[in-house]
Scaffold this active site. Structure first.
Site, mmCIF file in Angstrom:
data_model
loop_
_atom_site.group_PDB
_atom_site.id
_atom_site.type_symbol
_atom_site.label_atom_id
_atom_site.label_comp_id
_atom_site.label_asym_id
_atom_site.label_seq_id
_atom_site.Cartn_x
_atom_site.Cartn_y
_atom_site.Cartn_z
ATOM 1 N N LYS A 5 -9.460 -28.054 4.932
ATOM 2 C CA LYS A 5 -8.246 -28.689 4.525
ATOM 3 C C LYS A 5 -7.982 -28.882 3.266
ATOM 4 O O LYS A 5 -8.392 -29.669 2.656
ATOM 5 C CB LYS A 5 -8.002 -29.990 5.184
ATOM 6 C CG LYS A 5 -6.526 -30.685 5.030
ATOM 7 C CD LYS A 5 -6.120 -31.452 6.045
ATOM 8 C CE LYS A 5 -4.901 -32.090 6.049
ATOM 9 N NZ LYS A 5 -3.992 -32.771 7.224
ATOM 10 N N GLY A 51 -3.142 -26.951 7.517
ATOM 11 C CA GLY A 51 -2.089 -27.510 6.754
ATOM 12 C C GLY A 51 -1.790 -29.104 6.572
ATOM 13 O O GLY A 51 -2.292 -29.895 7.367
#
Length: 210
Positions: A32, A103
């Site tokens: 991430k 995301g």
């Protein structure tokens, strides 16, 4: 190896759970790059706690921002500007492994004053999994997300649906033209056993679409 980017139709739709399931299913690495808010822990730590396999490497964030807000606001709060080039450069160190990238928020969430999550996807040249949580209004949010992906030529491999509300997943599939990878049912407790069960359930369809 082409990365898999997991984005959603909004915030709080279950991207982290879906990321854990896909990571476990493929025994891929997880990353991430932008984390905004971590009072309750990071998404990377959540995924680490939910997967069972011993092959996955959890890669560190490029931007780890304290404020739980849109990334461009959280970065501004710390006097930082998110630079997509830094994310792309970090990606080069993971090219030998299948990589699942989670995301921040939805696909049109700003990462700085001029660029959005979709721009990160484009520059990473990633394949995309769209995550939709079933709730009143999610048809609209799902189809808007699919529409912008088509406008920008994003390589979407399919949908993962979260939670249960009525029965319109197939309609979203038909209207968007993107196939269904799987559905993750509502669970009172999220743990390794649940994630492994869901990972096993989507493995065949996921591999076929990749």
């Amino acid at each position: 190896m082409t990365p898999i980017f997991i984005t959603g139709i909004g915030t709080g739709v279950g991207k982290t759970v879906a990321s854990a399931v896909v990571t476990e299913s493929l025994q891929a690495d997880y990353w991430k790059p932008i984390q905004a808010g971590f009072d309750d822990g990071t998404d990377a730590l959540a995924v680490k706690d939910l997967i069972s396999n011993s092959e996955t490497t959890i890669h560190p964030e490029v931007y780890k921002l304290a404020l739980p807000a849109s990334p461009h606001i959280a970065a501004r709060h710390e006097g930082v500007e998110i630079n997509i080039t830094n994310i792309v450069d970090r990606r080069r160190s993971t090219v030998d492994r299948r990589l699942v990238i989670e995301g921040a928020g939805g696909i049109m969430v700003p990462v700085n004053d001029t660029q959005f999550v979709i721009d990160v996807i484009e520059q990473l040249q990633a394949k995309v999994i769209l995550v939709s949580r079933n709730y009143l209004g999610s048809i609209n949010h799902s189809l808007l997300t699919a529409s912008i992906c088509k406008q920008r030529g994003i390589n979407v491999i399919g949908w993962i649906f979260n939670d249960q509300y009525l029965d319109y997943e197939q309609e979203i599939v038909n209207w968007s033209g993107y196939p269904k990878i799987g559905s993750i049912p509502f669970a009172e407790t999220l743990d390794k056993t649940f994630v492994k069960t869901q990972a096993d359930a989507i493995r065949l369809s996921l591999q076929q679409l990749l």
